[in-house]
Motif scaffolding. Structure first.
Motif, PDB file in Angstrom:
ATOM      1  N   GLY A  79      11.360  25.728  13.814  1.00 45.13           N
ATOM      2  CA  GLY A  79      10.457  24.873  14.583  1.00 45.13           C
ATOM      3  C   GLY A  79       9.103  24.699  13.929  1.00 45.13           C
ATOM      4  N   GLU A  80       8.263  23.841  14.550  1.00 47.43           N
ATOM      5  CA  GLU A  80       7.073  23.356  13.834  1.00 47.43           C
ATOM      6  C   GLU A  80       6.067  24.427  13.443  1.00 47.43           C
ATOM      7  OE1 GLU A  80       4.830  20.373  15.927  1.00 47.43           O
ATOM      8  OE2 GLU A  80       6.006  20.787  17.725  1.00 47.43           O
ATOM      9  N   ASP A  81       5.960  25.509  14.215  1.00 44.87           N
ATOM     10  CA  ASP A  81       4.958  26.525  13.868  1.00 44.87           C
ATOM     11  C   ASP A  81       5.388  27.370  12.673  1.00 44.87           C
ATOM     12  OD1 ASP A  81       3.503  25.614  15.938  1.00 44.87           O
ATOM     13  OD2 ASP A  81       4.215  27.126  17.371  1.00 44.87           O
ATOM     14  N   ASP A  82       6.662  27.371  12.367  1.00 40.29           N
ATOM     15  CA  ASP A  82       7.167  28.261  11.320  1.00 40.29           C
ATOM     16  C   ASP A  82       7.938  27.524  10.246  1.00 40.29           C
ATOM     17  OD1 ASP A  82       6.653  31.082  12.443  1.00 40.29           O
ATOM     18  OD2 ASP A  82       7.504  29.975  14.120  1.00 40.29           O
ATOM     19  N   SER A  83       7.580  26.241  10.041  1.00 42.30           N
ATOM     20  CA  SER A  83       8.348  25.477   9.057  1.00 42.30           C
ATOM     21  C   SER A  83       7.449  24.911   7.970  1.00 42.30           C
ATOM     22  CB  SER A  83       9.071  24.323   9.761  1.00 42.30           C
ATOM     23  OG  SER A  83       9.506  23.397   8.804  1.00 42.30           O
ATOM     24  N   PRO A  84       7.797  25.147   6.705  1.00 42.82           N
ATOM     25  CA  PRO A  84       7.033  24.535   5.617  1.00 42.82           C
ATOM     26  C   PRO A  84       7.254  23.022   5.555  1.00 42.82           C
ATOM     27  CG  PRO A  84       8.932  25.726   4.750  1.00 42.82           C
ATOM     28  CD  PRO A  84       8.905  25.983   6.225  1.00 42.82           C
ATOM     29  N   TYR A  85       8.169  22.506   6.358  1.00 43.26           N
ATOM     30  CA  TYR A  85       8.464  21.074   6.370  1.00 43.26           C
ATOM     31  C   TYR A  85       7.655  20.326   7.432  1.00 43.26           C
ATOM     32  CZ  TYR A  85      12.549  22.047   3.443  1.00 43.26           C
ATOM     33  OH  TYR A  85      13.370  22.438   2.423  1.00 43.26           O
ATOM     34  N   ALA A  86       7.110  21.070   8.402  1.00 41.03           N
ATOM     35  CA  ALA A  86       6.510  20.419   9.574  1.00 41.03           C
ATOM     36  C   ALA A  86       5.343  19.503   9.196  1.00 41.03           C
ATOM     37  CB  ALA A  86       6.062  21.473  10.576  1.00 41.03           C
ATOM     38  N   ASP A  87       4.526  19.936   8.229  1.00 42.17           N
ATOM     39  CA  ASP A  87       3.295  19.191   7.928  1.00 42.17           C
ATOM     40  C   ASP A  87       3.440  18.164   6.808  1.00 42.17           C
ATOM     41  OD1 ASP A  87       2.042  20.627   9.860  1.00 42.17           O
ATOM     42  OD2 ASP A  87       1.407  22.225   8.485  1.00 42.17           O
ATOM     43  N   ILE A  88       4.614  18.038   6.220  1.00 46.93           N
ATOM     44  CA  ILE A  88       4.721  17.122   5.072  1.00 46.93           C
ATOM     45  C   ILE A  88       4.845  15.667   5.514  1.00 46.93           C
ATOM     46  CG2 ILE A  88       5.695  18.843   3.483  1.00 46.93           C
ATOM     47  CD1 ILE A  88       8.465  17.455   3.977  1.00 46.93           C
ATOM     48  N   HIS A  89       5.061  15.443   6.818  1.00 50.87           N
ATOM     49  CA  HIS A  89       5.275  14.074   7.291  1.00 50.87           C
ATOM     50  C   HIS A  89       4.920  14.004   8.773  1.00 50.87           C
ATOM     51  CE1 HIS A  89       7.118  10.101   7.184  1.00 50.87           C
ATOM     52  NE2 HIS A  89       7.792  10.389   8.287  1.00 50.87           N
ATOM     53  N   ASP A  90       4.606  12.809   9.241  1.00 48.18           N
ATOM     54  CA  ASP A  90       4.359  12.612  10.665  1.00 48.18           C
ATOM     55  C   ASP A  90       5.712  12.323  11.328  1.00 48.18           C
ATOM     56  OD1 ASP A  90       3.159  12.223  13.054  1.00 48.18           O
ATOM     57  OD2 ASP A  90       2.264  10.279  12.557  1.00 48.18           O
ATOM     58  N   TRP A  91       6.451  13.382  11.618  1.00 46.82           N
ATOM     59  CA  TRP A  91       7.835  13.251  12.100  1.00 46.82           C
ATOM     60  C   TRP A  91       7.892  12.561  13.457  1.00 46.82           C
ATOM     61  CZ3 TRP A  91      11.066  14.436   8.311  1.00 46.82           C
ATOM     62  CH2 TRP A  91      10.678  15.383   7.366  1.00 46.82           C
ATOM     63  N   GLU A  92       8.884  11.744  13.652  1.00 48.71           N
ATOM     64  CA  GLU A  92       9.144  11.105  14.959  1.00 48.71           C
ATOM     65  C   GLU A  92       9.526  12.163  15.990  1.00 48.71           C
ATOM     66  OE1 GLU A  92       8.879   7.365  16.548  1.00 48.71           O
ATOM     67  OE2 GLU A  92       8.803   7.800  14.404  1.00 48.71           O
ATOM     68  N   MET A  93      10.287  13.152  15.555  1.00 49.96           N
ATOM     69  CA  MET A  93      10.647  14.294  16.404  1.00 49.96           C
ATOM     70  C   MET A  93      10.946  15.502  15.530  1.00 49.96           C
ATOM     71  SD  MET A  93      14.569  13.240  17.575  1.00 49.96           S
ATOM     72  CE  MET A  93      14.767  14.402  18.889  1.00 49.96           C
ATOM     73  N   ILE A  94      10.714  16.699  16.100  1.00 45.41           N
ATOM     74  CA  ILE A  94      11.106  17.926  15.406  1.00 45.41           C
ATOM     75  C   ILE A  94      11.965  18.716  16.375  1.00 45.41           C
ATOM     76  CG2 ILE A  94      10.334  20.101  14.352  1.00 45.41           C
ATOM     77  CD1 ILE A  94       7.740  18.757  13.577  1.00 45.41           C
ATOM     78  N   GLU A  95      13.168  19.068  15.953  1.00 46.13           N
ATOM     79  CA  GLU A  95      14.044  19.904  16.790  1.00 46.13           C
ATOM     80  C   GLU A  95      14.318  21.207  16.041  1.00 46.13           C
ATOM     81  OE1 GLU A  95      15.210  19.519  19.889  1.00 46.13           O
ATOM     82  OE2 GLU A  95      14.064  17.662  20.069  1.00 46.13           O
ATOM     83  N   ALA A  96      14.239  22.326  16.763  1.00 42.90           N
ATOM     84  CA  ALA A  96      14.460  23.634  16.130  1.00 42.90           C
ATOM     85  C   ALA A  96      15.815  24.208  16.528  1.00 42.90           C
ATOM     86  CB  ALA A  96      13.354  24.587  16.549  1.00 42.90           C
ATOM     87  N   LEU A  97      16.499  24.812  15.554  1.00 40.81           N
ATOM     88  CA  LEU A  97      17.797  25.438  15.849  1.00 40.81           C
ATOM     89  C   LEU A  97      17.612  26.796  16.524  1.00 40.81           C
ATOM     90  CD1 LEU A  97      19.810  24.582  12.617  1.00 40.81           C
ATOM     91  CD2 LEU A  97      20.013  23.543  14.883  1.00 40.81           C
TER      92      LEU A  97
END
Ligand code: TXA
Ligand code: MG
Length: 365
Positions: free
Chosen positions: A293-311
């Protein structure tokens, strides 16, 4: 025997059209507590009548038919639009039924017994020489049969009450994401089957591990991994040496479960090995399928994602990620994105099976 469509074994890569597939008003029946017996009775009545029923297992929902009734099994292929060269898994109600569907060679019988006592009932499928009574349609003309005993209480009760093995692939249309809830089955097969037995979400979330066994003189046997799943390589290693499936020749068609493109959402999915690899196209809507999820992902900040879903939000537990994988893929598939970007997970334990499904979902035909 009259089959509703032409069947070709082994040779053709023909996809069954199912053009004269019957249309049903699909019913969903609850199997919780008080409704358990009723659900079992309804399902068994239909299975005895040669119909197909969607059933819960601990891995994913299956589309079951009486394995000894070829006409019933043909309906499974038609409802799924599954090509006839892709064999089905046979589920047995008790271990003593194994001899009615498979012939276990002496050289591997000790190993088979040890695997069964450790992992059955449960998500391990064994490929064994087939019993002649198993219809060729079930095994797509192969000399082997894939067998497992489901651990799901509802599936087990139906299997036992029917008193016959149940052939059941995952209850999705061919090539699509396996269903881990009754509503997901309904989205896949509504109108194509008479009944869905609803027992809530599946506890494993990924299809069973599939192996075949090669004996070795004076050594532990080799387990060929046909499909990674909930029973991990680490768990199997106590009983044998786990190796990849050998490459088959080009003229021998692979079963679709082993084809690269499978478990595919309709929305394109990219498995992004590194955050720096991301090259978004302007104007396109991207969603991030993240592990923690967004607080623990090196991918979260690379783009303005339409949605982020965590497994597995926050904690990052592989077991939770496995359970939620197909559910989350479906959710994102329905969100109107142009592309789903998936983060990789470390390939240990259950991570192997999760990465296998993500890789296949990311391949376009
Ligand atoms: O967890 C599961 O295994 C679920 C539940 C419903 O039990 N079933 C499932 O079935 O995933 P299906 O049909 O979606 O996947 C079965 C896989 C296919 O890839 C098929 O090619 C392979 O098993 N298979 C079946 N019989 C085989 C055989 N004799 N040799 C090699 N592969 C076989
Ligand atoms: Mg499947």
């Amino acid at each position: 025997m009259l089959l509703p469509f032409e069947l070709k074994f082994g040779i053709g890569q023909q996809r069954l059209t199912g053009h004269d597939r019957p249309v049903f008003e699909t019913q969903t029946i609850q199997a919780a507590d008080d409704d358990f017996k009723n659900a079992v009775r309804e399902a068994v009545t239909l299975l005895r009548a040669g119909e197909v029923v969607a059933l819960p297992t601990e891995t994913v929902y299956g589309l079951g038919a009486d394995a000894f009734n070829p006409e019933a099994v043909a309906k499974v292929f038609a409802a799924k639009e599954r090509p006839s060269f892709d064999p089905l898994i046979v589920h047995i109600g008790s271990v003593t039924d194994l001899k009615s569907v498979a012939i276990v060679p002496d050289e591997i019988s000790d190993t088979v017994n040890r695997l069964i006592s450790e992992f059955w009932p449960g998500p391990l499928t064994l490929i064994l020489p087939k019993h002649p009574d198993v219809p060729d349609l079930v095994t797509s003309g192969l000399p082997t049969v894939a067998v497992r005993q489901s651990a799901h209480p509802v599936f087990r009760a139906i299997n036992k009450e029917l008193g016959r093995p149940i052939a059941a692939p995952s209850a999705n249309r061919f090539g699509r994401i396996s269903p881990t809830s009754a509503s997901a089955v309904s989205k896949e097969l509504d109108g194509r089957i008479p009944l869905i037995v609803d027992a809530g979400a599946c506890s494993e979330g990924l299809e069973s591990t599939i192996i075949s066994i090669e004996p070795r003189e004076g050594k532990k046997p080799i387990f060929r991994l046909h499909r990674a799943g909930p029973i991990t390589k680490e768990q199997l290693q106590a009983f044998g040496k786990v190796e990849k499936l050998k490459q088959v020749s080009a003229d021998q068609p692979l079963a679709p479960g082993q084809l690269p493109s499978h478990y595919a959402p309709l929305t394109p999915l990219i498995l992004l090995e590194s955050p720096t690899d991301f090259k978004p196209e302007p104007g396109k809507k991207y969603g991030l399928l993240s592990y923690k999820g967004e607080d623990d992902s090196p991918y979260a900040d690379i783009h303005d994602w339409e949605m982020i879903e965590a497994l597995s939000p926050g904690s990052g537990k592989l077991a939770e990620a496995a359970i939620r994988l197909f559910f989350t893929m479906r959710l994102m598939d329905e969100a109107g994105l142009d592309c789903i970007v998936a983060e990789p997970l470390s390939e240990t334990g259950l991570g192997v099976a999760i990465m296998d499904r993500l890789r296949r979902a990311s391949v376009r035909e």
